[in-house]
Design a protein around this motif. Structure first.
Motif, PDB file in Angstrom:
ATOM      1  N   ILE A 167       0.852  -1.198   0.000  1.00  0.00           N
ATOM      2  CA  ILE A 167       0.000   0.000   0.000  1.00  0.00           C
ATOM      3  C   ILE A 167       0.884   1.243   0.000  1.00  0.00           C
ATOM      4  CG2 ILE A 167      -1.660   1.349   1.348  1.00  0.00           C
ATOM      5  CD1 ILE A 167      -2.748  -1.405   2.383  1.00  0.00           C
ATOM      6  N   TYR A 223       2.474   1.546  -3.435  1.00  0.00           N
ATOM      7  CA  TYR A 223       1.457   1.944  -4.410  1.00  0.00           C
ATOM      8  C   TYR A 223       1.211   3.445  -4.311  1.00  0.00           C
ATOM      9  CZ  TYR A 223      -2.923   1.391  -7.100  1.00  0.00           C
ATOM     10  OH  TYR A 223      -3.925   1.457  -8.053  1.00  0.00           O
ATOM     11  N   ARG A 224       0.977   3.916  -3.091  1.00  0.00           N
ATOM     12  CA  ARG A 224       0.726   5.341  -2.848  1.00  0.00           C
ATOM     13  C   ARG A 224       1.905   6.184  -3.325  1.00  0.00           C
ATOM     14  NH1 ARG A 224       1.799   8.987   1.331  1.00  0.00           N
ATOM     15  NH2 ARG A 224       0.141  10.506   1.719  1.00  0.00           N
ATOM     16  N   MET A 268      -5.045   9.390  -7.591  1.00  0.00           N
ATOM     17  CA  MET A 268      -5.222   8.047  -7.042  1.00  0.00           C
ATOM     18  C   MET A 268      -6.675   7.651  -7.126  1.00  0.00           C
ATOM     19  SD  MET A 268      -2.782   8.129  -3.690  1.00  0.00           S
ATOM     20  CE  MET A 268      -1.396   9.234  -3.699  1.00  0.00           C
ATOM     21  N   THR A 315      -9.021   4.780  -4.992  1.00  0.00           N
ATOM     22  CA  THR A 315      -8.278   4.335  -3.816  1.00  0.00           C
ATOM     23  C   THR A 315      -8.896   4.826  -2.517  1.00  0.00           C
ATOM     24  OG1 THR A 315      -6.786   6.236  -3.797  1.00  0.00           O
ATOM     25  CG2 THR A 315      -6.118   4.333  -5.128  1.00  0.00           C
ATOM     26  N   LEU A 325      -6.768   7.048   0.323  1.00  0.00           N
ATOM     27  CA  LEU A 325      -5.352   6.674   0.372  1.00  0.00           C
ATOM     28  C   LEU A 325      -4.419   7.885   0.417  1.00  0.00           C
ATOM     29  CD1 LEU A 325      -3.198   4.476   0.400  1.00  0.00           C
ATOM     30  CD2 LEU A 325      -3.293   4.452  -2.102  1.00  0.00           C
ATOM     31  N   CYS A 375     -11.015   2.007   5.315  1.00  0.00           N
ATOM     32  CA  CYS A 375     -11.725   1.304   4.231  1.00  0.00           C
ATOM     33  C   CYS A 375     -12.784   0.369   4.804  1.00  0.00           C
ATOM     34  CB  CYS A 375     -10.748   0.522   3.355  1.00  0.00           C
ATOM     35  SG  CYS A 375      -9.687   1.543   2.307  1.00  0.00           S
ATOM     36  N   GLN A 407     -13.864  -1.068  -0.942  1.00  0.00           N
ATOM     37  CA  GLN A 407     -12.547  -0.938  -1.571  1.00  0.00           C
ATOM     38  C   GLN A 407     -12.014  -2.329  -1.892  1.00  0.00           C
ATOM     39  OE1 GLN A 407     -10.895   2.210  -2.027  1.00  0.00           O
ATOM     40  NE2 GLN A 407      -9.819   0.854  -3.421  1.00  0.00           N
ATOM     41  N   PHE A 457      -8.592  -4.475  -3.690  1.00  0.00           N
ATOM     42  CA  PHE A 457      -7.258  -4.523  -4.279  1.00  0.00           C
ATOM     43  C   PHE A 457      -7.304  -5.529  -5.415  1.00  0.00           C
ATOM     44  CE2 PHE A 457      -4.775  -3.520  -0.113  1.00  0.00           C
ATOM     45  CZ  PHE A 457      -5.272  -2.242  -0.122  1.00  0.00           C
ATOM     46  N   MET A 487      -6.311  -0.713  -7.787  1.00  0.00           N
ATOM     47  CA  MET A 487      -7.349  -0.558  -6.766  1.00  0.00           C
ATOM     48  C   MET A 487      -8.620  -0.096  -7.454  1.00  0.00           C
ATOM     49  SD  MET A 487      -5.635   1.202  -3.452  1.00  0.00           S
ATOM     50  CE  MET A 487      -4.057   0.697  -2.800  1.00  0.00           C
ATOM     51  N   GLN A 512     -12.807   1.038  -6.340  1.00  0.00           N
ATOM     52  CA  GLN A 512     -13.755   1.311  -5.277  1.00  0.00           C
ATOM     53  C   GLN A 512     -15.164   1.352  -5.850  1.00  0.00           C
ATOM     54  OE1 GLN A 512     -14.325   5.329  -3.566  1.00  0.00           O
ATOM     55  NE2 GLN A 512     -13.683   4.390  -1.634  1.00  0.00           N
ATOM     56  N   ARG A 530      -1.415   0.983 -10.918  1.00  0.00           N
ATOM     57  CA  ARG A 530      -0.156   1.663 -10.590  1.00  0.00           C
ATOM     58  C   ARG A 530       0.589   2.006 -11.876  1.00  0.00           C
ATOM     59  NH1 ARG A 530       2.347  -2.190  -6.425  1.00  0.00           N
ATOM     60  NH2 ARG A 530       3.682  -0.416  -6.046  1.00  0.00           N
TER      61      ARG A 530
END
Length: 175
Positions: free
Chosen positions: A17, A20-21, A31, A34, A37, A50, A68, A70, A82, A84, A105
């Motif tokens: 995570i 990714y961020r 993002m 996400t 995030l 989440c 959310q 992944f 990700m 949502q 990503r």
């Protein structure tokens, strides 16, 4: 196509995570999909938030319940994307953002992953009672538009979102 799973956020992916961020921050990219995030340096706080946002009792008044997911590649257990799902609309979502937001990503783009991730998410939408899914993308984001169209999206309109000063294309997917 490689094999993927959709899972809810768990501590097993805490370090991923963070990575990714950071990849999005380094790229200066949004993002999408996400949830909160961007606000969280601590992955455990993000995971907890989440989980809380799935319950209508825990969602701040300006937001709606959301789930959310992944998107994880099975071969190396890598968090690739990700997505949502917002369970219903508020005024902003109805006009601009829709039921679903997603991202892949930056280092994993242009491999068809977003298309697969959206495809895998649509049955969940049906399960929670959404018969027609609204998805929006920035006008000019050809990759996202192709992702939506390949999953049955039908263009409805383009709207101007004044807060971000951008045009968004709106698509509906009937389930």
């Amino acid at each position: 196509m490689e094999k993927f799973i959709l899972i809810r956020p768990t501590s097993e992916y805490a370090s991923q995570i963070v990575e990714y961020r950071q990849e999005f921050l380094d790229a200066g990219d949004s993002m999408d999909g996400t949830g909160p995030l961007r606000r969280f340096d601590n992955p455990e706080e993000y995971i907890k938030t989440c989980e809380e946002y799935e319950d209508p009792q825990n969602v701040p008044s300006h937001l709606v319940p959301a789930t959310q997911f992944f998107f994880v590649r099975k071969s190396d257990n890598k968090l690739v994307g990700m997505i949502q799902v917002r369970h219903h609309f508020n005024d902003y979502l109805e006009k601009y953002a829709g039921h679903i937001g997603y991202s892949v990503r930056p280092s994993e783009r242009r491999k068809g992953y977003a298309k697969e991730m959206l495809k895998m998410t649509l049955p969940f939408c049906r399960e929670i009672g959404i018969d027609k899914v609204l998805i929006a993308c920035i006008d000019g984001n050809i990759g996202s538009e192709k992702t939506i169209l390949s999953n049955g999206g039908v263009y409805e309109s383009t709207v101007h979102e004044p807060n971000e000063n951008r045009d968004l294309k709106r698509f509906w997917i009937t389930l």
